[in-house]
Design a protein around this motif. Sequence first.
Motif, PDB file in Angstrom:
ATOM      1  N   ASP A   9       0.805  -1.221   0.000  1.00 39.34           N
ATOM      2  CA  ASP A   9       0.000   0.000   0.000  1.00 39.34           C
ATOM      3  C   ASP A   9       0.840   1.274   0.000  1.00 39.34           C
ATOM      4  O   ASP A   9       0.292   2.371  -0.121  1.00 39.34           O
ATOM      5  N   LEU A  10       2.156   1.142   0.140  1.00 41.69           N
ATOM      6  CA  LEU A  10       3.015   2.330   0.117  1.00 41.69           C
ATOM      7  C   LEU A  10       3.131   2.872  -1.299  1.00 41.69           C
ATOM      8  O   LEU A  10       3.152   2.106  -2.272  1.00 41.69           O
ATOM      9  N   ASN A  11       3.230   4.190  -1.415  1.00 38.40           N
ATOM     10  CA  ASN A  11       3.457   4.761  -2.738  1.00 38.40           C
ATOM     11  C   ASN A  11       4.915   4.545  -3.155  1.00 38.40           C
ATOM     12  O   ASN A  11       5.747   4.075  -2.370  1.00 38.40           O
ATOM     13  N   SER A  12       5.221   4.886  -4.384  1.00 33.84           N
ATOM     14  CA  SER A  12       6.545   4.570  -4.932  1.00 33.84           C
ATOM     15  C   SER A  12       7.668   5.300  -4.197  1.00 33.84           C
ATOM     16  O   SER A  12       8.759   4.747  -4.008  1.00 33.84           O
ATOM     17  N   ARG A  13       7.416   6.541  -3.755  1.00 36.14           N
ATOM     18  CA  ARG A  13       8.452   7.303  -3.047  1.00 36.14           C
ATOM     19  C   ARG A  13       8.792   6.628  -1.721  1.00 36.14           C
ATOM     20  O   ARG A  13       9.964   6.481  -1.359  1.00 36.14           O
ATOM     21  N   ALA A  14       7.759   6.233  -0.969  1.00 38.20           N
ATOM     22  CA  ALA A  14       7.994   5.579   0.319  1.00 38.20           C
ATOM     23  C   ALA A  14       8.677   4.228   0.127  1.00 38.20           C
ATOM     24  O   ALA A  14       9.594   3.870   0.872  1.00 38.20           O
ATOM     25  N   GLN A  15       8.241   3.473  -0.871  1.00 35.91           N
ATOM     26  CA  GLN A  15       8.848   2.173  -1.120  1.00 35.91           C
ATOM     27  C   GLN A  15      10.314   2.288  -1.511  1.00 35.91           C
ATOM     28  O   GLN A  15      11.131   1.436  -1.160  1.00 35.91           O
ATOM     29  N   SER A  16      10.643   3.356  -2.226  1.00 39.24           N
ATOM     30  CA  SER A  16      12.029   3.508  -2.690  1.00 39.24           C
ATOM     31  C   SER A  16      12.983   3.839  -1.548  1.00 39.24           C
ATOM     32  O   SER A  16      14.167   3.504  -1.598  1.00 39.24           O
ATOM     33  N   SER A  17      12.471   4.481  -0.481  1.00 39.37           N
ATOM     34  CA  SER A  17      13.358   4.900   0.614  1.00 39.37           C
ATOM     35  C   SER A  17      13.259   3.986   1.832  1.00 39.37           C
ATOM     36  O   SER A  17      14.143   3.999   2.683  1.00 39.37           O
ATOM     37  N   TYR A  18      12.196   3.204   1.912  1.00 44.76           N
ATOM     38  CA  TYR A  18      11.973   2.337   3.078  1.00 44.76           C
ATOM     39  C   TYR A  18      12.057   0.877   2.633  1.00 44.76           C
ATOM     40  O   TYR A  18      11.150   0.351   1.990  1.00 44.76           O
ATOM     41  N   ASN A  19      13.160   0.244   2.958  1.00 47.59           N
ATOM     42  CA  ASN A  19      13.395  -1.149   2.583  1.00 47.59           C
ATOM     43  C   ASN A  19      13.695  -1.954   3.841  1.00 47.59           C
ATOM     44  O   ASN A  19      14.842  -2.285   4.143  1.00 47.59           O
ATOM     45  N   PRO A  20      12.655  -2.285   4.608  1.00 45.44           N
ATOM     46  CA  PRO A  20      12.865  -2.859   5.946  1.00 45.44           C
ATOM     47  C   PRO A  20      13.119  -4.358   5.930  1.00 45.44           C
ATOM     48  O   PRO A  20      12.802  -5.061   4.957  1.00 45.44           O
ATOM     49  N   ASP A  21      13.667  -4.833   7.022  1.00 38.73           N
ATOM     50  CA  ASP A  21      13.676  -6.265   7.294  1.00 38.73           C
ATOM     51  C   ASP A  21      12.274  -6.600   7.784  1.00 38.73           C
ATOM     52  O   ASP A  21      11.850  -6.161   8.849  1.00 38.73           O
ATOM     53  N   ASP A  22      11.531  -7.365   6.997  1.00 40.30           N
ATOM     54  CA  ASP A  22      10.131  -7.676   7.293  1.00 40.30           C
ATOM     55  C   ASP A  22      10.076  -8.903   8.201  1.00 40.30           C
ATOM     56  O   ASP A  22      10.433 -10.011   7.790  1.00 40.30           O
ATOM     57  N   ILE A  23       9.634  -8.708   9.433  1.00 47.23           N
ATOM     58  CA  ILE A  23       9.603  -9.781  10.426  1.00 47.23           C
ATOM     59  C   ILE A  23       8.145 -10.068  10.767  1.00 47.23           C
ATOM     60  O   ILE A  23       7.444  -9.200  11.298  1.00 47.23           O
ATOM     61  N   PHE A  24       7.694 -11.287  10.466  1.00 46.40           N
ATOM     62  CA  PHE A  24       6.288 -11.637  10.671  1.00 46.40           C
ATOM     63  C   PHE A  24       6.100 -12.373  11.997  1.00 46.40           C
ATOM     64  O   PHE A  24       6.893 -13.246  12.358  1.00 46.40           O
ATOM     65  N   PHE A  25       5.040 -12.023  12.710  1.00 49.48           N
ATOM     66  CA  PHE A  25       4.685 -12.639  13.981  1.00 49.48           C
ATOM     67  C   PHE A  25       3.376 -13.400  13.793  1.00 49.48           C
ATOM     68  O   PHE A  25       2.333 -12.778  13.547  1.00 49.48           O
ATOM     69  N   ASP A  26       3.434 -14.722  13.902  1.00 49.94           N
ATOM     70  CA  ASP A  26       2.222 -15.506  13.728  1.00 49.94           C
ATOM     71  C   ASP A  26       1.479 -15.651  15.055  1.00 49.94           C
ATOM     72  O   ASP A  26       1.951 -15.225  16.109  1.00 49.94           O
ATOM     73  N   ASP A  27       0.288 -16.245  14.994  1.00 47.46           N
ATOM     74  CA  ASP A  27      -0.531 -16.400  16.190  1.00 47.46           C
ATOM     75  C   ASP A  27       0.150 -17.310  17.212  1.00 47.46           C
ATOM     76  O   ASP A  27       0.861 -18.250  16.854  1.00 47.46           O
ATOM     77  N   TYR A  28      -0.117 -17.048  18.484  1.00 52.43           N
ATOM     78  CA  TYR A  28       0.283 -17.978  19.533  1.00 52.43           C
ATOM     79  C   TYR A  28      -0.699 -19.151  19.557  1.00 52.43           C
ATOM     80  O   TYR A  28      -1.905 -18.962  19.333  1.00 52.43           O
ATOM     81  N   ASP A  29      -0.212 -20.353  19.843  1.00 54.00           N
ATOM     82  CA  ASP A  29      -1.132 -21.460  20.064  1.00 54.00           C
ATOM     83  C   ASP A  29      -1.427 -21.578  21.559  1.00 54.00           C
ATOM     84  O   ASP A  29      -0.871 -20.843  22.392  1.00 54.00           O
TER      85      ASP A  29
END
Length: 499
Positions: A269-289
Amino acid sequence: MGRKGRRAGSNHPEGEKDRETSSAAPENPESMDEEIDSPDTSQSTFEDGSELADSSQDATNGDGGGISIRDRLQTESSGGVFANKDLVRSDTIIDEDRIVGRDDQLGRVVDNLKPVLQNEGIPDMLLSGPSGTGKSLIIHAVCKQIVELCESQGKTFGVISINCEGPKTADRAVYRLVKAAADDLGVDPGVPQTGVSTDQKLERLYELMREYYDGVIFILDEIDMLEGPYQEAEYNSLIYQLSRARKLADFDGPISLTAITNYADFMKDLNSRAQSSYNPDDIFFDDYDANQLRSILRNRRDAFKPESLADDVVPLVAAFGSQTHGDARKAIDLLRWAGELAERRGADTVTETDVRDAQEKYTENRKLRHISGISTQKKLSIYAVAATAHYAREHPEWIPAGPAFKTYQFIADTMDSDQYSRETFVNHVTEQSTYGVLDFERRGKGRGRGVHMYFSLSEDPETIMETIREDSRFEDLAHEEATISAVVRERLKQFRSKN
């Protein structure tokens, strides 16, 4: 860089439900400081001449007997079940030995921030996943350790954290960042909340960074809530500016921008300007069982006095928590509520009955309370789905996204509201599945005929509509029922004729 006036122990994150009006100043703040000349008397007189009783007297209940308010306030509790209630508050920053089931995510966050200790660069991060899965917990627990280790090296690491649900615009969010930094340092923000440009607020933020900090992490919790009033979400400009802060601020030390969201596809959903400057390490948190929730709760048993929890309390709370998508925050809150109910009935033990009573109170209208608190655009999206389900002649269980989106566009026009793309509409609707408001699924229509999205509401559509119309911005829709009904039926007719 030296530390100037920083307050000890001020590294806690901003409150999760911070609101613009929560600390609003009176219209005439100077009057608060004026000393009022009045006779030294224990009585006050109303305008009609009647007298207020001596303030030293106790106010008792209405029947003239029983314990007074003051006695109740001043009487020490004779029992109670809690030893350290803060441990069962979900916003408490806990020690790492209480973190359960998040070894991979914890390790990645630690590895990403560890270079700060050598004054080396650190990456941006995006922490995504459902509510109550440890995103905020992990980042703040690691930052707390980084701050303490930096202090032992004579360095100052700034944790500038805000929740983006309250500000609504990038300008207000920037001011919140300035105030969070100033509060951390014990200095004046240096800029007013209104009356100056966003650029001036950013420059003040950068000035504080240069003067006081050796390294900085910005934490933007619930970043997807920063939508703003315009077609393009406000979080785009904020992310663009902060991801370039090292250059814009002429800052020598390491900087990280960490955004936190429940939405797994946020980057799309980020626009092209934000995507070009923000390149994060994407860390996903799944549900707890259920097993992980049980461990989390056991690690907080010392919130209660010894022997004050019945054996079946923790397993039952964990079971209820696993039914709400593994939300640890809600499980911890439920355990605290059960303890509070036990105390109210004067018991010294929390029992299964307390847990079930707390769960019943929690689930009463929980989904509707959630809907009341979401943003205007999300309410508009859910209203369109509910209206499509309600006004359809056959009241189908599953609602096709296409006609619902057309209904959304019509209602937005009726309200003179901004309209978002179909993709954003679908994202707003499917996000609510996390909170049990609805389910969704994709269905193929056969070879060469594509795939369609369908929604199924878990609450009565009319009840959802009535709940949303309690918001004054939606109340006039009650007068548009006939028109909306006609639009819904026509759009469903067109959809069926093509599919």
